[in-house]
Design a protein around this motif. Structure first.
Motif, PDB file in Angstrom:
ATOM      1  N   UNK A 103       0.829  -1.207   0.000  1.00 12.08           N
ATOM      2  CA  UNK A 103       0.000   0.000   0.000  1.00 12.08           C
ATOM      3  C   UNK A 103       0.868   1.264   0.000  1.00 12.08           C
ATOM      4  N   UNK A 104       1.946   1.264   0.791  1.00 11.15           N
ATOM      5  CA  UNK A 104       2.848   2.414   0.819  1.00 11.15           C
ATOM      6  C   UNK A 104       3.484   2.615  -0.548  1.00 11.15           C
ATOM      7  N   UNK A 105       3.961   1.530  -1.156  1.00 12.41           N
ATOM      8  CA  UNK A 105       4.620   1.619  -2.458  1.00 12.41           C
ATOM      9  C   UNK A 105       3.676   2.172  -3.519  1.00 12.41           C
ATOM     10  N   UNK A 106       2.473   1.646  -3.590  1.00 16.28           N
ATOM     11  CA  UNK A 106       1.532   2.075  -4.630  1.00 16.28           C
ATOM     12  C   UNK A 106       1.076   3.509  -4.394  1.00 16.28           C
ATOM     13  N   UNK A 107       0.881   3.890  -3.133  1.00 18.20           N
ATOM     14  CA  UNK A 107       0.511   5.276  -2.832  1.00 18.20           C
ATOM     15  C   UNK A 107       1.588   6.240  -3.326  1.00 18.20           C
ATOM     16  N   UNK A 108       2.854   5.933  -3.052  1.00 15.70           N
ATOM     17  CA  UNK A 108       3.951   6.781  -3.503  1.00 15.70           C
ATOM     18  C   UNK A 108       4.038   6.814  -5.028  1.00 15.70           C
ATOM     19  N   UNK A 109       3.855   5.663  -5.653  1.00 16.08           N
ATOM     20  CA  UNK A 109       3.960   5.594  -7.115  1.00 16.08           C
ATOM     21  C   UNK A 109       2.833   6.359  -7.799  1.00 16.08           C
ATOM     22  N   UNK A 110       1.654   6.358  -7.185  1.00 17.96           N
ATOM     23  CA  UNK A 110       0.546   7.141  -7.727  1.00 17.96           C
ATOM     24  C   UNK A 110       0.796   8.636  -7.578  1.00 17.96           C
ATOM     25  N   UNK A 111       1.397   9.025  -6.474  1.00 24.02           N
ATOM     26  CA  UNK A 111       1.632  10.446  -6.202  1.00 24.02           C
ATOM     27  C   UNK A 111       2.776  11.018  -7.024  1.00 24.02           C
ATOM     28  N   UNK A 112       3.747  10.160  -7.370  1.00 27.87           N
ATOM     29  CA  UNK A 112       4.966  10.631  -8.035  1.00 27.87           C
ATOM     30  C   UNK A 112       5.027  10.115  -9.463  1.00 27.87           C
ATOM     31  N   UNK A 113       4.181  10.654 -10.317  1.00 23.70           N
ATOM     32  CA  UNK A 113       4.207  10.242 -11.726  1.00 23.70           C
ATOM     33  C   UNK A 113       5.572  10.610 -12.311  1.00 23.70           C
TER      34      UNK A 113
END
Length: 205
Positions: free
Chosen positions: A140-150
């Motif tokens: 969840x942490x990884x995907x949240x960061x990846x969504x925020x940092x295109x």
């Protein structure tokens, strides 16, 4: 738990909201605005928090139910799979595609394994472990960061320009992938005695 526990109790409503948020997440992700990435990340993070909250409330309020036990993991797997599919488009490289494929494949494998073990009355042997819970949080942490940092791409449009935030996001993604494989093999090892049972059902339907 009551034999006639209502389907639409508070924990299950939260889980249904998580499922309903999936098309909203997709729509927001593709909005042509600078803030769409942050909003998509916030939606995904909120969904992850409701995953914890609905489980807590179900236990706290004594509102666990068969429907909730079915829907909760389905909602989790759906939103993770959808997010990873979207992110493959923006992180179009083997370094992202491989862990994404591993995570999705693991979820399918473990879901099938649990369904099969449940039919044999051995579902408890492949119940969610502490490793699985840590994997979920890291994922969840990884995907949240990846969504925020295109990511931005290099001039040749072939490579991703890695920022400190993306390095952190990819680090969490690879840690989640390692935990994904670890937990999957732990579940498979627990099911090995059933694999060697000559009375097993070969019906693949």
């Amino acid at each position: 738990m009551s034999k006639h526990a209502p389907i639409l109790n508070l924990p299950n409503i939260l889980t249904l909201i998580r499922v309903a948020a999936i098309p909203v997440l997709v729509a927001v992700f593709y909005l042509p605005f600078w803030w769409s990435d942050l909003l998509a990340a916030a939606l995904f993070l909120a969904a992850g928090l409701t995953d914890w909250l609905d489980g807590y409330l179900a236990r706290r309020l004594g509102q666990t139910s068969p429907f909730g036990a079915f829907l909760d993991p389905v909602a989790d797997k759906l939103i993770v799979a959808v997010a990873l599919v979207m992110l493959v488009q923006t992180h179009a490289s083997v370094w992202f595609a491989v862990p994404a494929m591993v995570i999705v494949s693991r979820e399918i494998t473990v879901s099938a394994l649990r369904e099969w073990m449940a039919e044999l009355g051995e579902r408890a042997k492949v119940a969610v472990s502490s490793i699985g819970k840590i994997k979920t949080v890291t994922q969840m942490v990884a995907i949240t960061l990846l969504l925020a940092l295109k990511p931005e791409h290099s001039a040749d449009n072939l490579t991703i320009v890695m920022t400190p935030g993306l390095w952190l996001a990819y680090g969490c993604l690879y840690l989640a992938t390692a935990l994904t494989l670890w937990s999957m093999f732990s579940y498979l090892r627990a099911a090995v005695p059933q694999f060697t049972n000559p009375g097993g059902d070969r019906d693949g339907s």
